[in-house]
Write an enzyme that holds these catalytic residues in place. Sequence first.
Site, PDB file in Angstrom:
ATOM      1  N   ASN A  11       6.416   2.201  72.777  1.00 41.77           N
ATOM      2  CA  ASN A  11       6.552   2.379  74.556  1.00 41.77           C
ATOM      3  C   ASN A  11       4.951   2.687  75.344  1.00 41.77           C
ATOM      4  OD1 ASN A  11       7.147   2.545  76.719  1.00 41.77           O
ATOM      5  ND2 ASN A  11       8.515   4.782  75.906  1.00 41.77           N
ATOM      6  N   TRP A  12       4.762   2.217  75.948  1.00 43.06           N
ATOM      7  CA  TRP A  12       3.269   2.645  76.299  1.00 43.06           C
ATOM      8  C   TRP A  12       3.635   3.658  77.631  1.00 43.06           C
ATOM      9  CZ3 TRP A  12      -1.483  -0.882  76.418  1.00 43.06           C
ATOM     10  CH2 TRP A  12      -1.705  -1.970  75.876  1.00 43.06           C
ATOM     11  N   LYS A  13       4.690   3.374  78.511  1.00 44.40           N
ATOM     12  CA  LYS A  13       5.504   4.295  79.139  1.00 44.40           C
ATOM     13  C   LYS A  13       4.292   4.056  80.683  1.00 44.40           C
ATOM     14  CE  LYS A  13       6.773   7.795  76.007  1.00 44.40           C
ATOM     15  NZ  LYS A  13       7.290   8.615  75.980  1.00 44.40           N
ATOM     16  N   GLY A 169       8.405  13.000  72.851  1.00 44.36           N
ATOM     17  CA  GLY A 169       6.804  13.492  73.894  1.00 44.36           C
ATOM     18  C   GLY A 169       6.739  14.951  73.312  1.00 44.36           C
ATOM     19  N   GLY A 229       5.978   5.652  70.956  1.00 49.36           N
ATOM     20  CA  GLY A 229       5.604   6.903  72.169  1.00 49.36           C
ATOM     21  C   GLY A 229       3.858   6.879  71.704  1.00 49.36           C
ATOM     22  N   GLY A 230       4.158   7.895  72.291  1.00 51.17           N
ATOM     23  CA  GLY A 230       2.692   8.042  71.940  1.00 51.17           C
ATOM     24  C   GLY A 230       1.344   7.727  70.941  1.00 51.17           C
TER      25      GLY A 230
HETATM   26  C1  PEP Z   1       9.906   7.146  73.697  1.00 50.44           C
HETATM   27  O1  PEP Z   1       8.804   6.696  74.654  1.00 50.44           O
HETATM   28  O2  PEP Z   1      10.364   6.291  73.381  1.00 50.44           O
HETATM   29  C2  PEP Z   1       9.008   8.475  72.846  1.00 50.44           C
HETATM   30  C3  PEP Z   1       9.782   7.818  71.660  1.00 50.44           C
HETATM   31  O3  PEP Z   1       7.991   9.195  72.845  1.00 50.44           O
HETATM   32  P1  PEP Z   1       7.230   9.644  71.400  1.00 50.44           P
HETATM   33  O4  PEP Z   1       7.328   8.517  70.812  1.00 50.44           O
HETATM   34  O5  PEP Z   1       6.076  10.219  72.745  1.00 50.44           O
HETATM   35  O6  PEP Z   1       8.334  10.850  71.415  1.00 50.44           O
END
Ligand code: PEP
Length: 249
Positions: A11-13, A169, A229-230
Site C-alpha cells: 500500500n503506497w498510500k 506506520g 505500507g512503508g
Molecule cells: C498500511 O498502510 O496498511 C500499513 C500497514 O503501513 P505500514 O506497513 O507502514 O505500517
Amino acid sequence: MAQRKPIVAGNWKMNGSIELVSEISTAVNECKNKQVDVIVFPPAALLTKMAEFGVEVGTQTISEFDSGAYTGELSAELAKQLGATYTLVGHSERRAIFGESNEAVANKFAKAQENGLIPVLCVGETEEQRESGETEKVVAEQINAVISKLGIAALSNSVLAYEPVWAIGTGKTATPEQAQAVHKFIRDMLSTQSEPVAQALQILYGGSVNDKNSKSLFTQPDIDGGLIGGASLKADAFVSICNSALGNV
Ligand code: PEP
C-alpha cells in the site's frame, strides 16, 4: 502450515512517482512465477502505468456510488477499466481521517464485487481499544457489517487484512503471537457460519511489517501474507518480504 496461497500487498498510500512505478515493477516482476501473489496499491493516478508493467494492481479505496456528482471520487467501474483487480476497503486511514463508517465500508465492499474487483477488507483496533480489551469486539463488528449486508458467502471472493491501528506506520509491530491470536479469532468466528469460507479466506497481517519481521509473522498458521505500507516503497525490502512469504506455502 496454511494451505492458502500467500499474498504480499504493497500500500503506497499517497506516495510514489512515475519513477518509482518502474523501479518497484521491475523488482516485483522478479518475484513472479513463485508461489506468492504480489499486489501493489499505488495512488490511482499511477494504476495504468503500473498495470502496463504486468504488475497486479488495486486501488486504495473506491466510491460507494456508481457515478454522478461526487467530486474527487473514483468509481469501482473506472478502477477496473484502469487495470485494477483488487481494492482496499476500510483502511484505518480512510476510517479515521475520512470518517468511513462500517456501513460505508460494507457498501464499498459490495460495489467492488458488483464491478468485478476483489475487496481487501481492512479491520483492526486502536491502541485504546486493545488496552480496554475490545480488540475482538471491534474486529467482529467491522467484519459483521459486511456479513449482515451481503452474507457470509461474499467473503469467499475477498481478502481480509488485520491491521492493528497502533501498528500502522509506527514501527510497533504486533508480535507474531498477538497477530496470530486475532487471525485465529477471525477464522474461528467465520467458521461458525461457514467452515469452507473460513478455511479458504486469506487473512493478511498489516502494521509495520518489514524485511526483518515478515518471516516470523508469515509462518503463523492463520497469517496468509501481509499488507505492507512503508516497506513497499523500497524495492529491496519489498522483494525480500515477498520471498519470506514463500516459506508459508
Ligand atoms: C498500511 O498502510 O496498511 C500499513 C500497514 O503501513 P505500514 O506497513 O507502514 O505500517
